[in-house]
Design a protein around this motif. Structure first.
Motif, PDB file in Angstrom:
ATOM      1  N   HIS A 157    -121.164  38.120  26.481  1.00  0.00           N
ATOM      2  CA  HIS A 157    -121.347  36.921  25.669  1.00  0.00           C
ATOM      3  C   HIS A 157    -121.035  35.674  26.482  1.00  0.00           C
ATOM      4  O   HIS A 157    -120.245  35.697  27.421  1.00  0.00           O
ATOM      5  CB  HIS A 157    -120.452  36.962  24.434  1.00  0.00           C
ATOM      6  N   LEU A 158    -121.633  34.572  26.057  1.00  0.00           N
ATOM      7  CA  LEU A 158    -121.339  33.273  26.649  1.00  0.00           C
ATOM      8  C   LEU A 158    -120.415  32.514  25.716  1.00  0.00           C
ATOM      9  O   LEU A 158    -120.711  32.370  24.522  1.00  0.00           O
ATOM     10  CB  LEU A 158    -122.632  32.475  26.856  1.00  0.00           C
ATOM     11  N   ILE A 159    -119.283  32.040  26.238  1.00  0.00           N
ATOM     12  CA  ILE A 159    -118.342  31.233  25.466  1.00  0.00           C
ATOM     13  C   ILE A 159    -118.033  30.000  26.291  1.00  0.00           C
ATOM     14  O   ILE A 159    -117.526  30.097  27.410  1.00  0.00           O
ATOM     15  CB  ILE A 159    -117.065  32.029  25.144  1.00  0.00           C
ATOM     16  N   ALA A 160    -118.352  28.837  25.743  1.00  0.00           N
ATOM     17  CA  ALA A 160    -118.264  27.612  26.535  1.00  0.00           C
ATOM     18  C   ALA A 160    -116.899  26.948  26.460  1.00  0.00           C
ATOM     19  O   ALA A 160    -116.374  26.487  27.464  1.00  0.00           O
ATOM     20  CB  ALA A 160    -119.349  26.636  26.094  1.00  0.00           C
ATOM     21  N   ASP A 161    -116.296  26.863  25.280  1.00  0.00           N
ATOM     22  CA  ASP A 161    -115.016  26.176  25.119  1.00  0.00           C
ATOM     23  C   ASP A 161    -113.880  27.185  25.274  1.00  0.00           C
ATOM     24  O   ASP A 161    -113.394  27.759  24.299  1.00  0.00           O
ATOM     25  CB  ASP A 161    -114.959  25.496  23.748  1.00  0.00           C
ATOM     26  N   GLU A 162    -113.448  27.388  26.514  1.00  0.00           N
ATOM     27  CA  GLU A 162    -112.498  28.460  26.785  1.00  0.00           C
ATOM     28  C   GLU A 162    -111.127  28.190  26.183  1.00  0.00           C
ATOM     29  O   GLU A 162    -110.420  29.116  25.780  1.00  0.00           O
ATOM     30  CB  GLU A 162    -112.403  28.699  28.292  1.00  0.00           C
ATOM     31  N   GLU A 163    -110.721  26.932  26.132  1.00  0.00           N
ATOM     32  CA  GLU A 163    -109.417  26.614  25.552  1.00  0.00           C
ATOM     33  C   GLU A 163    -109.371  27.015  24.077  1.00  0.00           C
ATOM     34  O   GLU A 163    -108.417  27.647  23.621  1.00  0.00           O
ATOM     35  CB  GLU A 163    -109.116  25.123  25.707  1.00  0.00           C
ATOM     36  N   ARG A 164    -110.394  26.630  23.338  1.00  0.00           N
ATOM     37  CA  ARG A 164    -110.445  26.986  21.928  1.00  0.00           C
ATOM     38  C   ARG A 164    -110.528  28.496  21.752  1.00  0.00           C
ATOM     39  O   ARG A 164    -109.916  29.061  20.835  1.00  0.00           O
ATOM     40  CB  ARG A 164    -111.667  26.332  21.267  1.00  0.00           C
ATOM     41  N   PHE A 165    -111.283  29.146  22.602  1.00  0.00           N
ATOM     42  CA  PHE A 165    -111.421  30.597  22.529  1.00  0.00           C
ATOM     43  C   PHE A 165    -110.072  31.287  22.734  1.00  0.00           C
ATOM     44  O   PHE A 165    -109.672  32.156  21.949  1.00  0.00           O
ATOM     45  CB  PHE A 165    -112.421  31.061  23.584  1.00  0.00           C
ATOM     46  N   LEU A 166    -109.344  30.889  23.763  1.00  0.00           N
ATOM     47  CA  LEU A 166    -108.045  31.501  24.043  1.00  0.00           C
ATOM     48  C   LEU A 166    -107.058  31.228  22.916  1.00  0.00           C
ATOM     49  O   LEU A 166    -106.271  32.107  22.528  1.00  0.00           O
ATOM     50  CB  LEU A 166    -107.493  31.001  25.376  1.00  0.00           C
ATOM     51  N   HIS A 167    -107.092  30.028  22.386  1.00  0.00           N
ATOM     52  CA  HIS A 167    -106.206  29.708  21.266  1.00  0.00           C
ATOM     53  C   HIS A 167    -106.522  30.582  20.062  1.00  0.00           C
ATOM     54  O   HIS A 167    -105.611  31.070  19.370  1.00  0.00           O
ATOM     55  CB  HIS A 167    -106.345  28.230  20.898  1.00  0.00           C
ATOM     56  N   THR A 168    -107.808  30.814  19.800  1.00  0.00           N
ATOM     57  CA  THR A 168    -108.207  31.673  18.691  1.00  0.00           C
ATOM     58  C   THR A 168    -107.659  33.083  18.873  1.00  0.00           C
ATOM     59  O   THR A 168    -107.162  33.704  17.923  1.00  0.00           O
ATOM     60  CB  THR A 168    -109.746  31.713  18.577  1.00  0.00           C
ATOM     61  N   LEU A 169    -107.728  33.601  20.104  1.00  0.00           N
ATOM     62  CA  LEU A 169    -107.183  34.938  20.368  1.00  0.00           C
ATOM     63  C   LEU A 169    -105.676  34.987  20.158  1.00  0.00           C
ATOM     64  O   LEU A 169    -105.136  35.964  19.630  1.00  0.00           O
ATOM     65  CB  LEU A 169    -107.524  35.374  21.797  1.00  0.00           C
ATOM     66  N   VAL A 170    -104.973  33.933  20.579  1.00  0.00           N
ATOM     67  CA  VAL A 170    -103.519  33.888  20.405  1.00  0.00           C
ATOM     68  C   VAL A 170    -103.162  33.917  18.926  1.00  0.00           C
ATOM     69  O   VAL A 170    -102.280  34.668  18.493  1.00  0.00           O
ATOM     70  CB  VAL A 170    -102.930  32.632  21.090  1.00  0.00           C
ATOM     71  N   VAL A 171    -103.842  33.093  18.134  1.00  0.00           N
ATOM     72  CA  VAL A 171    -103.580  33.051  16.695  1.00  0.00           C
ATOM     73  C   VAL A 171    -103.861  34.411  16.061  1.00  0.00           C
ATOM     74  O   VAL A 171    -103.060  34.927  15.273  1.00  0.00           O
ATOM     75  CB  VAL A 171    -104.436  31.949  16.026  1.00  0.00           C
ATOM     76  N   ALA A 172    -104.979  35.014  16.431  1.00  0.00           N
ATOM     77  CA  ALA A 172    -105.335  36.321  15.875  1.00  0.00           C
ATOM     78  C   ALA A 172    -104.307  37.372  16.264  1.00  0.00           C
ATOM     79  O   ALA A 172    -103.934  38.223  15.444  1.00  0.00           O
ATOM     80  CB  ALA A 172    -106.723  36.726  16.356  1.00  0.00           C
ATOM     81  N   ALA A 173    -103.845  37.339  17.507  1.00  0.00           N
ATOM     82  CA  ALA A 173    -102.856  38.323  17.963  1.00  0.00           C
ATOM     83  C   ALA A 173    -101.537  38.172  17.213  1.00  0.00           C
ATOM     84  O   ALA A 173    -100.890  39.169  16.863  1.00  0.00           O
ATOM     85  CB  ALA A 173    -102.635  38.166  19.465  1.00  0.00           C
TER      86      ALA A 173
END
Length: 495
Positions: free
Chosen positions: A249-265
């Protein structure tokens, strides 16, 4: 400077020297944690002083760039901000350097000297500090299967989409691994793949430990893939959070993506939840499954987490339009977050036959029998997706909205949508190999031959050494049908 001075606050004289250092000293020095010396370090991200391997002084530039406050940095081990894989070479180089036997490292170590990593580190640090919690320890599982159908003729059975350099100079799976490395150390990244791709993956990803490349004897869809990976994490760590990601997959906004993973975890740690990331639809797409948003469940780090009312299979066009108009449906991104025990328990409840097979494999993980037992079990496994097998049936399924640019790169059309275009809307890989007269809104991939288009629009032209695909833009999903036809004609040399 004597050892007794080390325990005193940094002197004004030393602080003044850092100002001179910033102007005159161009090398980067990293202190070894075992050496009882003090060093002034001038790095691309600022000035800092290390004593006995720990930060003693940091200037404003370093604080701003690293994202850590002075209180967080002072006393912290300097090597803790160096990527784990680079720490040993940094340590050894520092020993030689302080003995006058070498100069600074020629290649800067990763993490504190990498602007992209530092940006992510800063973002994650800020989010973690706001919540006064440590980031959860997690494992990442990257599902790297595929038959190379969607991007034919570039992708083939031996080299599916994730092994190709389609969106940058790096291959898609290299991009995927790099994207999560600020959050997950490489020793915690597992890749599940097939036999025919394992060697190429190891070549492309030498930083991933060999034992973290998990080979499936044959593809059986995502549920067996995820279950197998969960067994390996259980063997390594017992109980941890597990992030499941597609490889392509292509994910452009890496900061937002990583933050989303942290919240989910963090949410996954709090209970037996199965979390999925949903993407807001931009159109009535029939190629994705859909997730129906339910009531608000929790808010973590400023992000709302919702209960899931339903998980839907890929809809018809009319139903997709209804989902879009409703506003409460999100594309299923295929990204999941849960604890190892939670997903294994869910498989036990909803896919008991698969669970029994996984128990058989678990008894052999790490032994000489693992390969034979896995192959034996996989011969009997019925292929099934995690969505259909578990997510559509389970309770405690939660939705976190992925508010970042996302594209599953599912076709040549999807690539045209996201790629940079010229003034006529054309996407061209090698301009020296293309002549266009009155040609608009087309995609041209031709690394070797000259392609000339006259008076056409909305075409996809993909040329490889042995094949040529010409397709009307908007119809590239049918490339899978072409591949099936090639299979039926037994034209194996083109697969």
């Amino acid at each position: 400077m004597t050892d007794s001075q080390f325990d005193k606050p940094l002197s004004q004289e030393l602080k003044e020297q850092t100002g001179l250092l910033e102007k005159n000293f161009k090398e980067t020095l990293i202190e070894d944690e075992e050496l009882h010396k003090i060093l002034m370090i001038n790095s691309p991200i600022g000035i800092y002083v290390v004593q006995n391997g720990r930060f003693k002084f940091v200037n404003q530039k370093f604080k701003e760039y690293s994202g850590f406050s002075e209180e967080e940095l002072l006393g912290r081990e300097a090597l803790s901000l160096i990527h784990p894989e680079d720490r040993e070479r940094v340590r050894q180089n520092a020993i030689l350097m302080l003995k006058g036997k070498t100069s600074a490292l020629r290649t800067a170590p990763r993490t504190i000297l990498s602007k992209s990593s530092l940006k992510n580190l800063k973002f994650l640090s800020e989010k973690s500090n706001q919540q006064e919690e440590r980031l959860p320890l997690m494992y990442a599982v990257i599902m790297a299967g595929g038959k190379g159908t969607r991007f034919w003729p570039r992708s083939r059975e031996s080299k599916p989409k994730h092994l190709l350099d389609i969106i940058s100079e790096k291959t898609i799976i290299q991009e995927t691994v790099d994207r999560i490395r600020p959050l997950v150390p490489v020793e915690n990244i597992l890749i599940v793949t097939g036999r025919s791709h394992a060697d190429e993956l190891m070549r492309q990803l030498p930083e991933i430990p060999r034992e973290n490349i998990i080979v499936e004897p044959v593809g059986r869809n995502t549920a067996p893939c995820i279950g197998l990976a969960a067994l390996h994490i259980k063997k390594k760590a017992g109980e941890d959070v597990m992030v499941v990601l597609p490889s392509d997959h292509l994910i452009a906004d890496e900061e937002r993506f990583l933050h989303t993973l942290v919240v989910a975890a963090k949410m996954a740690q709090q209970g037996d939840y199965l979390l999925t990331i949903g993407i807001k639809p931009t159109g009535p797409e029939t190629g994705y499954g859909y997730i129906e948003q339910g009531d608000l469940k929790a808010t973590i780090g400023g992000e709302d987490i919702y209960e899931v009312r339903s998980v839907r299979e890929k809809p018809s066009f009319e139903l997709a339009k209804t989902f879009l108009e409703d506003g409460g449906f999100f594309w299923n991104s295929g990204m999941f977050i849960w604890k190892v025990s939670t997903i294994l328990e869910a498989i036990k409840q909803w896919l008991p036959d698969l669970y029994r097979g996984l128990l058989h494999i678990e008894s052999a993980v790490g032994t000489d029998r693992e390969g034979d037992i896995t192959e034996q079990v996989y011969r009997e496994i019925v292929p099934i997706s995690i969505d259909y097998g578990v997510m559509e049936k389970a309770n405690d399924v939660l939705l976190l909205k992925g508010e970042f640019r996302w594209n599953d790169l599912g076709s040549w059309d999807a690539l045209w949508e996201i790629a940079d275009k010229d003034e006529r809307g054309n996407v061209i890989w090698r301009r020296e190999n293309f002549i266009g007269v009155d040609t608009r809104n087309s995609l041209i991939y031709s690394p070797q031959k000259l392609v000339v288009l006259v008076g056409v629009e909305d075409l996809l032209v993909i040329e490889t050494e042995d094949s040529l695909l010409i397709c009307k833009r908007g119809s590239s999903q049918n490339v899978k049908t072409v591949v099936k036809t090639i299979e039926a004609k037994n034209m194996r040399e083109y697969l």
